[in-house]
Structures are given as structure tokens and as C-alpha cells.
Design a protein around this motif. Structure first.
Motif, mmCIF file in Angstrom:
data_model
loop_
_atom_site.group_PDB
_atom_site.id
_atom_site.type_symbol
_atom_site.label_atom_id
_atom_site.label_comp_id
_atom_site.label_asym_id
_atom_site.label_seq_id
_atom_site.Cartn_x
_atom_site.Cartn_y
_atom_site.Cartn_z
ATOM 1 N N ALA A 124 -3.026 -4.978 -7.704
ATOM 2 C CA ALA A 124 -2.747 -4.401 -6.214
ATOM 3 C C ALA A 124 -3.712 -3.118 -5.982
ATOM 4 C CB ALA A 124 -1.230 -4.401 -6.002
ATOM 5 N N VAL A 125 -3.430 -2.279 -7.046
ATOM 6 C CA VAL A 125 -4.305 -1.123 -6.813
ATOM 7 C C VAL A 125 -5.664 -1.416 -6.567
ATOM 8 C CG1 VAL A 125 -4.736 0.975 -7.999
ATOM 9 C CG2 VAL A 125 -2.538 0.371 -8.039
ATOM 10 N N ASN A 126 -6.330 -2.036 -7.444
ATOM 11 C CA ASN A 126 -7.645 -2.537 -7.171
ATOM 12 C C ASN A 126 -8.033 -3.257 -6.051
ATOM 13 O OD1 ASN A 126 -9.689 -1.447 -9.843
ATOM 14 N ND2 ASN A 126 -7.677 -1.860 -10.522
ATOM 15 N N TYR A 127 -7.016 -3.984 -5.550
ATOM 16 C CA TYR A 127 -7.227 -4.867 -4.440
ATOM 17 C C TYR A 127 -7.412 -3.905 -3.085
ATOM 18 C CZ TYR A 127 -6.263 -8.392 -0.809
ATOM 19 O OH TYR A 127 -6.356 -9.079 0.198
ATOM 20 N N HIS A 128 -6.105 -2.991 -3.214
ATOM 21 C CA HIS A 128 -5.911 -2.396 -1.789
ATOM 22 C C HIS A 128 -6.787 -1.050 -1.823
ATOM 23 C CE1 HIS A 128 -2.808 -4.684 0.041
ATOM 24 N NE2 HIS A 128 -2.127 -4.927 -1.199
ATOM 25 N N PHE A 129 -7.295 -0.555 -2.846
ATOM 26 C CA PHE A 129 -7.867 0.852 -3.034
ATOM 27 C C PHE A 129 -9.200 0.597 -3.746
ATOM 28 C CE2 PHE A 129 -3.186 1.683 -2.658
ATOM 29 C CZ PHE A 129 -3.097 2.620 -1.478
ATOM 30 N N GLY A 130 -9.526 -0.410 -4.198
ATOM 31 C CA GLY A 130 -10.694 -0.444 -4.757
ATOM 32 C C GLY A 130 -10.881 -0.058 -6.429
ATOM 33 N N SER A 131 -10.333 1.162 -6.555
ATOM 34 C CA SER A 131 -10.409 1.835 -7.558
ATOM 35 C C SER A 131 -9.201 2.855 -7.771
ATOM 36 C CB SER A 131 -11.701 2.185 -8.199
ATOM 37 O OG SER A 131 -11.880 3.490 -7.279
ATOM 38 N N LYS A 132 -8.991 3.186 -9.185
ATOM 39 C CA LYS A 132 -8.072 4.291 -9.268
ATOM 40 C C LYS A 132 -8.575 5.470 -8.643
ATOM 41 C CE LYS A 132 -5.407 6.780 -13.111
ATOM 42 N NZ LYS A 132 -5.192 6.989 -14.493
ATOM 43 N N ASP A 133 -9.795 5.883 -8.783
ATOM 44 C CA ASP A 133 -10.051 7.062 -8.249
ATOM 45 C C ASP A 133 -9.957 7.050 -6.642
ATOM 46 O OD1 ASP A 133 -11.044 7.883 -10.645
ATOM 47 O OD2 ASP A 133 -13.126 7.962 -10.458
ATOM 48 N N ASN A 134 -10.110 6.051 -6.120
ATOM 49 C CA ASN A 134 -10.006 6.086 -4.735
ATOM 50 C C ASN A 134 -8.444 6.258 -4.341
ATOM 51 O OD1 ASN A 134 -12.634 5.240 -4.006
ATOM 52 N ND2 ASN A 134 -12.533 3.193 -3.784
ATOM 53 N N LYS B 15 0.860 -1.133 -0.010
ATOM 54 C CA LYS B 15 0.122 0.074 -0.097
ATOM 55 C C LYS B 15 0.857 1.398 0.013
ATOM 56 C CE LYS B 15 -4.323 0.762 1.968
ATOM 57 N NZ LYS B 15 -5.385 0.570 3.131
ATOM 58 N N GLU B 16 1.987 1.274 0.773
ATOM 59 C CA GLU B 16 2.876 2.319 0.956
ATOM 60 C C GLU B 16 3.351 2.864 -0.212
ATOM 61 O OE1 GLU B 16 3.244 4.957 3.216
ATOM 62 O OE2 GLU B 16 1.796 4.130 4.522
ATOM 63 N N ARG B 17 3.840 1.783 -0.969
ATOM 64 C CA ARG B 17 4.858 1.795 -2.086
ATOM 65 C C ARG B 17 3.985 2.335 -3.528
ATOM 66 N NH1 ARG B 17 7.446 -4.029 -2.122
ATOM 67 N NH2 ARG B 17 8.451 -3.579 -4.382
ATOM 68 N N ILE B 18 2.583 1.821 -3.370
ATOM 69 C CA ILE B 18 1.612 2.289 -4.382
ATOM 70 C C ILE B 18 1.496 3.976 -3.983
ATOM 71 C CG2 ILE B 18 -0.722 2.411 -5.002
ATOM 72 C CD1 ILE B 18 -0.717 -0.776 -4.661
#
Lengths: 218, 218
Positions: free
Chosen positions: A56-66, A22-25
Motif C-alpha cells: 500500500a505504501v508504494n501504491y499510494h506514495f510511490g516510494s518510502k522516500d515520498n 493513506k491517512e492510516r499510513i
DNA sequence: CGATAAACAAAACGATCGTTTGACTGGTCC
DNA sequence: GGACCAGTCAAACGATCGTTTTGTTTATCG
């Protein structure tokens, strides 16, 4: 597409391999958004730079917008807290000057441009300002509103001769000058023989002097 | 993608059906770029809004990038000419004040936000400022440089006590305040009972008063 | 009129986008 | 051991992007 001088990133991202995914993203996102903009920065570039899987983005944040929203929140909260802390400190003094309050408003913003591992966030914010999205306006108003109100109150105390409308106008113009200076777009560029810290302090001094005179205008 | 309150355009574009295809594309492009940004505005949205065929952009402009450049050039040339004309007029007077020169710098920019059929270009410019592209910086420097130099010379005459570096800084900050005011992002919004023209003149007056004091700062 | 070229239109191209799927991993708890 | 689960991964999905191709219409001029 628009040819840019940085079609490839060009410099290594400071990916801390021990940091969580998450942090790295978040770190990579801040840099890439600043450089390419929200729309142009793709998740494939982003995840490659962060050294994580595309999903990983969609997994950890749900979407790019989030993810965009998270990048914003992380830095804005920091800025708000530092501004309020600085304001509290200067108003606790026996005598508070206009320059003091301006410093509490300006310096945390300029500081944000170079620490916290990112330093590119202000460009992101400047871009976001320019995007002029209504939902963004609401978001900033929700997250910034109470801070701006506190500063406005202090400015009003120090500038008793100003009407409310005039005061709002001038604070708005100070914000514009600050945003412009932060975005680093202006003609003024840091010279190579001046350290980043020194340059930032010089910027702050120029801004405060200019803004104080502008606020005090007859 | 980011949810926007204007996923559809929402208002009818003033497409002059008698205008040439090129003109209609330029007009629609200016509005759409201002609203969505260069990257997010698609040629399909654009050509649909302009009422022309999708292929027309590549036929008349070669590429989307060239179209972006044309949109810029059209307005920047206008702004440059009006600024220089206004500057020439005020410097021809027997006595030129700082406020006069600032007016010549500021008013044409504010005017650009509402005439020429577009009125959204300054948002486009503000976005471009924030994008902070090196090639854009060069483009603006090439097309703006001589105008800024002329204004700088006049400012220097009227502010003899200022060092060159200090002067550059302050002009830069004035530009920031102006850009911010033009982008319409600030908290100050035009009230419905004030005409567009009146609001623009009030903006100019606030800006000039603020900037003049800032430039004259001790 | 016929020829030439500019302008327009419809359809398709390959590329890239954000997102989803389903399988596989390593560790935790009963 | 077996069930569970958060995390990671490669692969694919449908949508949309800018651009190109191909063919037709329109206008100009000898």
C-alpha cells in the motif's frame, strides 16, 4: 542491530479503522519514524502497525522516500500556518513585546508536540535536524524560509541595537534551545502530577524568559 | 532510500596507513556515522573507507553495536576530561565569572568538533541526542552525570537567586543551544574567508554572551 | 626450527530490506 | 452484461545487511 528498549512497538497505535488507507499510513509512519528513525523503520513494521498491506505504501506514495516527505510536509505546513497566524495576531496589537513574538515562535512548535493525533513529529524533526542532510536543509529552507524571514524582521524591529549578524546568531541559538526542549531529551522531564498542558505552558514560559534575555544580551 | 548528496563519500578519508586496524576503523566509523547515521552506515562502506577487511569489525569489536559504543566513549571521555580541567582552572581563580564557567562548558565541546582527527563526532552526538533512546539516555547520564553535577554546582553559586528547578531548566536550554551550534545545522555557516579557528572562537563568544544573559534572566 | 596464537582475508550464511508483479475485488459508467 | 479502474492482497524479486565460517598469513616465544 542496536538493542533498543522498544524492539517491539510496545504500545498500541491509535489506528482509526475508519480512516482512509493513506491517512492510516501517514499516522503510523509519523509514530514509527519518530520512534525508530527513517532508516530503521521498515515498511513491514509500518504497514503492520497501520493495518494495511505492505504494497500500500508504494501504491499510494510511490516510494518510502515520498512517504517521508509527505509526513514532513503535513506537519511543517501546520506549524508554519500557526506560527504566521500567531505572529500576525501579536503584531496587530498596539504594542508588541519581544516576549509576544517569541511566544508566536515557540508556542505553535510546542503545541505541535501533542496534538494533531501524533505528537511525535517533533522528534522526527529533531532527528532530521541532526541528520544534517543537504537536501533536507534545502527542503526546510524552501518551506521555512519565508516564515523565518518574517520573524527575523519583527525581532530586528524590537532589537534595534543588534547587528544583522548578531541577530542571526541569536535567533539560531533560540532555535537550538527550542529544538532541544521539543525533542524532550533534556534532563527536564514532565512530572506525573503535572498535566501535559501545564507542562507545555511551563516549558513555553521558561523558554520565552530565557530566550528574551539571551536576545537582549548586551 | 533517501537520495543524499553524498551517496558516495566524496572526499578522501584521512586514513593513516600506519595506524592500527582498530584505530583506522574507529576513525572511519566516526566520520561515516556522522555522515550517514548509525543505522545507515554499513560495515561494508565503513571497512572499505578504512581500508580494512569486512570481518575486521566483528573481529576487533565483536559487533557493530560495540563499535558504536566505542566511538562514543572515545570522544565523550575526551570531552569530559577537558571540561573538568577547564572548570578546575577557572574556579581556581580568585574571582570566577559566569562567563568563565560557561567557557569551560562550551569551548571544549566546540573544540571537539575539529581536532582529534575526527571533528565529526558532535554530529554523531547530535544525532544520538535526537534518537532519544532510553538506553542512550542512561549511557549519557552515566558518563556525563558527574560532569553536569559539577557544572550545576558552580552555576548555582554564581546565580544564587535562581531556584533549583529554574536553574535546571536554563542549563538544559544552554545545552540545547550548544548542541544546535555544534551540529552545524543552523543558518550560520562559516564564511570561506574566516579560518576554522576564528569561526570557532566567534561561535564560542556568541554562545557565551547569549547563554550568560539567558541564565541571568530576571 | 617448530609450536601457538593473533590478525587478516575471502566467501558464504540467513535475514531483512524496498520494491514489483500479477491476480482478485468491488464499484461505476456506457 | 461487459469494459474499465482504483484499491487491495499474497507472493516473489534482487539487493544489501550484520555476522560467521574457514583457511591463510604473520608474529612471538620456548
Amino acid at each position: 542491530m542496536l538493542k533498543r528498549s522498544f524492539d517491539s512497538i510496545g504500545w498500541a497505535l491509535p489506528v482509526n479503522s475508519s480512516a482512509s488507507t493513506k491517512e492510516r499510513i501517514l499516522t503510523a509512519a509519523e509514530a514509527l519514524f519518530a520512534q525508530r528513525g527513517f532508516e530503521a523503520a521498515s515498511l513491514r513494521q509500518l504497514t503492520a502497525a497501520a493495518g494495511v498491506n505492505l504494497a500500500a505504501v508504494n501504491y499510494h506514495f510511490g516510494s518510502k522516500d515520498n512517504l517521508v516527505e509527505e509526513v514532513f510536509k503535513r506537519r511543517l505546513d501546520q506549524l508554519n500556518n500557526r506560527r504566521l497566524a500567531a505572529l500576525k495576531q501579536v503584531t496587530a496589537q498596539s504594542e508588541t513585546t519581544l516576549e509576544d513574538v517569541l511566544g508566536a515562535f515557540i508556542r505553535p512548535a510546542l503545541d505541535l508536540s501533542h496534538d494533531g493525533g501524533g505528537g511525535l513529529f517533533m522528534r522526527v524533526l529533531a532527528r532530521a535536524f541532526a541528520e544534517h542532510d543537504d537536501s533536507l536543509r534545502k527542503f526546510l529552507s524552501d518551506n521555512y524560509g519565508h516564515v523565518m524571514r518574517q520573524f527575523t524582521t519583527e525581532f530586528a524591529k524590537l532589537l534595534p541595537g543588534l547587528s544583522k549578524e548578531e541577530l542571526y546568531w541569536r535567533i539560531d541559538l533560540v532555535t537550538g534551545a527550542l529544538t532541544h526542549a521539543m525533542s524532550g531529551f533534556g534532563i527536564i522531564q514532565r512530572k506525573s502530577d503535572v498535566s501535559e498542558t501545564t507542562h507545555r505552558e511551563q516549558t513555553a514560559e521558561h523558554l520565552i524568559r530565557f530566550a528574551a534575555a539571551g536576545l537582549r544580551a548586551p
